[in-house]
Every structure is written in C-alpha cells, then in structure tokens.
Write an enzyme that holds these catalytic residues in place. Sequence first.
Site, PDB file in Angstrom:
ATOM      1  N   CYS A  32       0.852  -1.190   0.000  1.00 45.22           N
ATOM      2  CA  CYS A  32       0.000   0.000   0.000  1.00 45.22           C
ATOM      3  C   CYS A  32       0.887   1.239   0.000  1.00 45.22           C
ATOM      4  O   CYS A  32       2.008   1.223   0.486  1.00 45.22           O
ATOM      5  CB  CYS A  32      -0.962   0.056   1.172  1.00 45.22           C
ATOM      6  SG  CYS A  32      -2.113  -1.309   1.294  1.00 45.22           S
TER       7      CYS A  32
ATOM      8  N   ARG B 239       5.738  -0.647  -4.470  1.00 47.76           N
ATOM      9  CA  ARG B 239       5.343  -1.298  -3.224  1.00 47.76           C
ATOM     10  C   ARG B 239       4.314  -2.407  -3.472  1.00 47.76           C
ATOM     11  O   ARG B 239       4.084  -3.235  -2.596  1.00 47.76           O
ATOM     12  CB  ARG B 239       4.761  -0.262  -2.251  1.00 47.76           C
ATOM     13  CG  ARG B 239       5.747   0.804  -1.846  1.00 47.76           C
ATOM     14  CD  ARG B 239       5.068   1.937  -1.098  1.00 47.76           C
ATOM     15  NE  ARG B 239       4.625   1.521   0.214  1.00 47.76           N
ATOM     16  CZ  ARG B 239       5.325   1.663   1.329  1.00 47.76           C
ATOM     17  NH1 ARG B 239       6.533   2.193   1.275  1.00 47.76           N
ATOM     18  NH2 ARG B 239       4.846   1.280   2.491  1.00 47.76           N
TER      19      ARG B 239
ATOM     20  N   TRP C 274      -3.020  -2.626  -1.645  1.00 44.63           N
ATOM     21  CA  TRP C 274      -2.740  -4.060  -1.778  1.00 44.63           C
ATOM     22  C   TRP C 274      -3.731  -4.762  -0.874  1.00 44.63           C
ATOM     23  O   TRP C 274      -3.706  -4.598   0.348  1.00 44.63           O
ATOM     24  CB  TRP C 274      -1.299  -4.364  -1.377  1.00 44.63           C
ATOM     25  CG  TRP C 274      -0.846  -5.756  -1.653  1.00 44.63           C
ATOM     26  CD1 TRP C 274      -0.375  -6.255  -2.823  1.00 44.63           C
ATOM     27  CD2 TRP C 274      -0.796  -6.844  -0.710  1.00 44.63           C
ATOM     28  NE1 TRP C 274      -0.036  -7.577  -2.685  1.00 44.63           N
ATOM     29  CE2 TRP C 274      -0.283  -7.972  -1.394  1.00 44.63           C
ATOM     30  CE3 TRP C 274      -1.144  -6.980   0.628  1.00 44.63           C
ATOM     31  CZ2 TRP C 274      -0.105  -9.204  -0.787  1.00 44.63           C
ATOM     32  CZ3 TRP C 274      -0.968  -8.211   1.253  1.00 44.63           C
ATOM     33  CH2 TRP C 274      -0.455  -9.302   0.541  1.00 44.63           C
TER      34      TRP C 274
ATOM     35  N   ASN D 137      -2.669   2.093   5.396  1.00 49.91           N
ATOM     36  CA  ASN D 137      -1.742   1.018   5.061  1.00 49.91           C
ATOM     37  C   ASN D 137      -1.589   0.137   6.287  1.00 49.91           C
ATOM     38  O   ASN D 137      -1.248   0.618   7.360  1.00 49.91           O
ATOM     39  CB  ASN D 137      -0.388   1.606   4.660  1.00 49.91           C
ATOM     40  CG  ASN D 137       0.661   0.543   4.416  1.00 49.91           C
ATOM     41  OD1 ASN D 137       0.350  -0.629   4.257  1.00 49.91           O
ATOM     42  ND2 ASN D 137       1.919   0.956   4.401  1.00 49.91           N
ATOM     43  N   GLY D 138      -1.852  -1.161   6.161  1.00 50.28           N
ATOM     44  CA  GLY D 138      -1.732  -2.071   7.295  1.00 50.28           C
ATOM     45  C   GLY D 138      -3.048  -2.779   7.573  1.00 50.28           C
ATOM     46  O   GLY D 138      -3.906  -2.894   6.695  1.00 50.28           O
TER      47      GLY D 138
ATOM     48  N   GLU E  15      17.278 -18.768  -4.149  1.00 50.29           N
ATOM     49  CA  GLU E  15      16.947 -17.438  -4.651  1.00 50.29           C
ATOM     50  C   GLU E  15      16.550 -17.482  -6.125  1.00 50.29           C
ATOM     51  O   GLU E  15      15.605 -16.802  -6.547  1.00 50.29           O
ATOM     52  CB  GLU E  15      18.143 -16.498  -4.439  1.00 50.29           C
ATOM     53  CG  GLU E  15      18.058 -15.153  -5.144  1.00 50.29           C
ATOM     54  CD  GLU E  15      16.908 -14.287  -4.694  1.00 50.29           C
ATOM     55  OE1 GLU E  15      16.701 -13.237  -5.318  1.00 50.29           O
ATOM     56  OE2 GLU E  15      16.193 -14.646  -3.722  1.00 50.29           O
TER      57      GLU E  15
ATOM     58  N   LYS F 117      12.965 -16.237  -7.569  1.00 52.25           N
ATOM     59  CA  LYS F 117      12.827 -15.227  -8.619  1.00 52.25           C
ATOM     60  C   LYS F 117      11.927 -15.736  -9.740  1.00 52.25           C
ATOM     61  O   LYS F 117      11.068 -15.019 -10.249  1.00 52.25           O
ATOM     62  CB  LYS F 117      14.196 -14.857  -9.192  1.00 52.25           C
ATOM     63  CG  LYS F 117      15.000 -13.931  -8.336  1.00 52.25           C
ATOM     64  CD  LYS F 117      14.418 -12.530  -8.362  1.00 52.25           C
ATOM     65  CE  LYS F 117      14.949 -11.707  -7.203  1.00 52.25           C
ATOM     66  NZ  LYS F 117      14.363 -12.077  -5.903  1.00 52.25           N
TER      67      LYS F 117
ATOM     68  N   GLU G 206       8.337 -15.813  -8.573  1.00 47.67           N
ATOM     69  CA  GLU G 206       7.783 -14.475  -8.338  1.00 47.67           C
ATOM     70  C   GLU G 206       7.294 -13.816  -9.612  1.00 47.67           C
ATOM     71  O   GLU G 206       6.219 -13.198  -9.616  1.00 47.67           O
ATOM     72  CB  GLU G 206       8.853 -13.574  -7.709  1.00 47.67           C
ATOM     73  CG  GLU G 206       9.099 -13.779  -6.238  1.00 47.67           C
ATOM     74  CD  GLU G 206      10.133 -12.798  -5.712  1.00 47.67           C
ATOM     75  OE1 GLU G 206       9.871 -12.175  -4.689  1.00 47.67           O
ATOM     76  OE2 GLU G 206      11.205 -12.666  -6.343  1.00 47.67           O
TER      77      GLU G 206
ATOM     78  N   HIS H  38      16.921 -37.589  -2.070  1.00 50.23           N
ATOM     79  CA  HIS H  38      16.022 -37.853  -0.952  1.00 50.23           C
ATOM     80  C   HIS H  38      14.589 -37.404  -1.242  1.00 50.23           C
ATOM     81  O   HIS H  38      13.808 -37.219  -0.309  1.00 50.23           O
ATOM     82  CB  HIS H  38      16.539 -37.166   0.312  1.00 50.23           C
ATOM     83  CG  HIS H  38      17.849 -37.704   0.777  1.00 50.23           C
ATOM     84  ND1 HIS H  38      18.002 -38.960   1.314  1.00 50.23           N
ATOM     85  CD2 HIS H  38      19.095 -37.155   0.751  1.00 50.23           C
ATOM     86  CE1 HIS H  38      19.263 -39.166   1.621  1.00 50.23           C
ATOM     87  NE2 HIS H  38      19.955 -38.091   1.279  1.00 50.23           N
TER      88      HIS H  38
ATOM     89  N   LYS I 145       6.296  -4.736  -2.515  1.00 51.96           N
ATOM     90  CA  LYS I 145       7.721  -4.496  -2.278  1.00 51.96           C
ATOM     91  C   LYS I 145       8.034  -4.450  -0.789  1.00 51.96           C
ATOM     92  O   LYS I 145       8.972  -5.076  -0.317  1.00 51.96           O
ATOM     93  CB  LYS I 145       8.124  -3.177  -2.945  1.00 51.96           C
ATOM     94  CG  LYS I 145       9.618  -2.895  -2.870  1.00 51.96           C
ATOM     95  CD  LYS I 145      10.408  -3.896  -3.674  1.00 51.96           C
ATOM     96  CE  LYS I 145      11.872  -3.533  -3.749  1.00 51.96           C
ATOM     97  NZ  LYS I 145      12.657  -4.585  -4.411  1.00 51.96           N
TER      98      LYS I 145
END
Length: 607
Positions: A2, A27, A74, A98-99, A479, A483, A486, A502, A602
């Site tokens: 947000c 964000r 968001w 925001n929150g 990572e 990526k 995402e 395994h 973000k």
Amino acid sequence: MCGIIGIIGKQDVAASILEGLRRLEYRGYDSAGIATLVNGHIERRRAEGKLGNLDRLLHDKPLVGKIGIGHTRWATHGAPTEGNAHPHATDRVAMVHNGIIENFQELRDELTKAGYNFATETDTEAGVQLLTHYLRQGMTPHQAMAEAMKRLHGACAIAVMFTGEHDLLIGARRGAPLAVGYGDGEMYLGSDALALAPLTSRISYLEEGDWVEISAKKAAFFDENGKKVERPVVHTQLSGMLTGKGNYAHFMLKEIYEQPQVIGDTLTQLVNPAARKVVLPDLGIDFAKVPRVTMIACGTASYAGVVAKYWFEQIARLPVEVDVASEFRYREAPMPKGGIALFISQSGETADTLAALRYAKSQGQHVLSVVNVPHSTIARESDAVLPTLAGPEIGVASTKAFTTQLTVLACLAIAAARARGAIDAQREGELTSALAEVPSRMVEVLRHDERIQEIAHRVAEARDVLYLGRGTSYPIALEGALKLKEISYIHAEGYAAGEMKHGPIALIDKAVPVIVIAPRDPMFEKTASNVQEALARGGRAILFSDKQGVGKLGDKALFAITMPDVDPFVAPILYSVPVQLLAYHTAVLKGTDVDQPRNLAKSVTVE
C-alpha cells in the site's frame, strides 16, 4: 505494501498526488484512488487495477481541490474492487490506510449497533466510521483522532482529511512508516521519502505511535500518549532522476545492470583496496567475544543471511543461526548473553522483521541492521547500521538490494574473522581483493545476457523447474527458484544438490529443466555427481559454472554458461546475476508484469 500520499498545496493537487502514487507503484497494489476537498466537500475518484485506469478516470472526470489524499491498495480485507479501493469516506471524513486494523470486526459490530451503515468489506472503513462517530459527537478533528488512536489496534499508517478543513491533514503511524515533507507554503504526507522526492528534500519521520497534524506552513507531532513532541527534519538525497527506467524495458532489468555500480559504491564505504583490508565503522561489537550471531530476515533477504551463515562459520568460525522473521518472532527463542542479532531488510520497514528486532532487543542482544534505507524504522531502532548503497529499487523482485546485502555481509564476515584470529592478514587481503574485483567480474557476467535470453525460451515452456547447488550455491539456488516463481509464475524449487536423491529426483524427467549453480569449489565434484544422477533420469541440465566446471560437465548439459574464475568466497554474489536474468527473460516471454508481479508487494508492512 500500500502507498499513501497527502498534499496541502497552492494549486490543484490531484496531478501531484497521482505522480506520487506512481513513485509508490513499486510497493505493490491492485487498486488506487484520490480524494480532494471541493468547496469543503469530499470528492473521490477510484479505480481497480493499475494507475493508468485511475489516470484515465481523472482525465474524463477531473478532480480539483488544493488539499487531497491518495492511495495504492494491496488488498487484505475485501477483494481488489473499486468499491473496496481507498480513500474510504463518509460525509465528514476521508481516510487512506496502510496495514491492518486487527479489531475492525469489533468496531464494526459496535458501530453497526449505533446505526452506522458499512458499504465495503474493508477493515479501513471501521476507522472511517469511528472518526465520523466522534465528529458527530461534537469533537474537533484533533480530539476525534486522539480518541480513535486509542481504539484502533494493529500495525497501520493512516492519512485523514476532514470535510470543511481546507488546511488540515492528519497522519498517524503505528507499525507502518509515514513521513512528513516540508515545502514552500505546502506540506506533504507520504509512505516513504521516495514518494515525496519530486516535491521536497526536507523530511520528518513519524516515530512509533506518533500522529501529526499538518497545515500549509507547519506540522505538529504528538506521541502515543497525545503529548506534543518534536521530530527532527532531515535532508534526503533522493531525486526523480533515480526512478526512471532509462532505455530499459523494465525497472528490474535496469536494476540488474546497475549492480556493478552499486556494489562498487557499497564496497567503497567498507574496503580499503590499497591496504587490502575491510574497514568497518564503529559498530560497538567485539567479535572476539561474540558467542553467536542470529540473522533474521524475510524472503530474498533471508537467503542473503543463509549465504552469510556459510561465510561466518567457515571463515570466522563464529556460530550463526538464520531464521525467517515470521517464524522467529513467535518462537520465543532463547538468545545468548553477548550475542548479536543481525537484521537484513531492503526497505527497513518489514513488519515481521521489525517485530523480531524488538524481541531481540528485549533479550539483551546487540542489534545490527543491514538496510537500504538509512532513515527506516529498522535502522533507527538498531544499535548499529551497515547501509547497502543500492539506491531506490523499484522492481518488486529484489536484485541489486540482494547483491549489495551479500557484499556488506561478506565484508562483515571478513572483519569478524580477522577480529577472532580465524584468518591472517594475508588471507584477509586475498578475500578483500576478491571482493574488490566483483564489480568488474559482474560486467563480464552481464555479457551473457543474450545467451541467457536464449535459454529462457526453453525454461518458459516448463511447468516445473529445479535449481540445485551446494554450499553457498545452495541459497543461490533457493533465490533463483524464488525469482522464477515471483515473476514468471512457473513452479520452481531450490534444493541442496545432495538432497535431490532424498525426494526431488522423483520429479525429474525430460520436461523438467534442472538449473545447476556449480562454481569450481571444494564441493564441485559432489555437485557433478548429482548432475549425473539427474541426467541418468532424463533430466535436462542448464549449467552455470566457471571454465573448469564447464569443461567437465558442459558437454552433458543442454546449455552451459561460462562464469568468470573467482575465489569461491565471492561466487554467490556473481552467480546471483545469471539466475536473475534467467527469471527476467522467462517472465518477459510469459508476458507477465515483471516489475509488479501479481499478489506481491515491495515493502511488506502487514503480517
């Protein structure tokens, strides 16, 4: 997560608010809106989806007014629809938030019984209706806000505008960041300094529990007890020049290519190349006496911590525990006397990381943070800070912030090793020199961009992808998989190569690309054996290795990229780049929104 902006201006503010919201797109958001006062009454324009939709709406139905608030949302409570988009408003007040207001249902039930009607599914509307209730009881905006702050529970940042009040905005901060900007006869509120950069370089940050009343010429701050307080004005160096894409198609690609420069900038503050030594600022730490380092982070930053665990334990012989903040904060972990708690964050505002930091402080730990925003909450609440100099990172998927985090952590590991007598001056010089060469070696890696783009055509066809690595290459495999997930939405998993047999080996067939991160280090032969196991089962390997490694395995791989020959110590920094580029080009081929992937934000300022 947000974005908030508010302006009291000399001219109509809608266009400036929209521009501020554009700077907050990084964000993450799924709807947006603006409200202004027109002849004392609240007028709103809201739109689902990207800011282009709101821009077109404002073109068709312009919004005048010299005071206003704007928001990129968001979604948490309620679907990302126009009706649930902020600002939320009644006939008395408009608010952006925001929150999460954790006790919203309790407030909603209470206010519904008192005759208030709710029009949305959001938690934010509970705050709007609560303020309206207090105003209707005859309270002033100041009094209403003071009372509301006592009732609203949870982590949030708020900006409020009131009917008839052309020279008043009120902002509040509890867990989520908020900044005040000072102009010439104008004042601003914003989620971060980046949103306000084109408007002012003079910023004050609200501290935890603060709320602020701003008019065109001043700001009055109040702490969580309602006591008037002073907050310092600082000067930010951010500018509009920093956030353009230049000639790049996406911010993410631009930021990948900025890595040689920003890593060099970061090294400049920590390395003396002539003396071949790491030179840290005074952190208040005697590494010779530290019993353990606890590294805490979220997402990509947590993988930087995993790489650093290998460095600290192998080079400095210092025990390290790495944990994700969302789990650590609830585990009530025992922490040793004299220990260091090291927090890694790009934004410095991540809610889970901040909560974990406060727990660590309560346990008597010396808190050190590695952050990209030096005035962020995590930085301000730490005992010591090592900044990454990545500059603003707009793409949601972290690239240059990650590699600068690795760079800072590598320097810290060398300094710890030297302080503990685990390495001598000669080895310190070798490791420091290897770090100093990373920017130029990274330029060499970027020259493989076109070849990696070719490889992406094969990866884009896959439904599942495996990434394998050992040692410090294992977190780079994690990572790389993150990526790809995402931004391309292809399912991918990273594994320690020795763990493939395994379980994950069951997934391997000719349709599953196996991406191998394998610099020629002491574990290369083991990784090579794991690759052979994958090939024997029809796997198609994509190999990232140096000249020797490609010489041994390249003819067996579907594709091979020859990386520079470097000390294995710095390999994870360099090998981050090809997995970033592979994810980027795959996402472009899939046609996804590379810079703002779906469902992601973000700066994650909610739990």
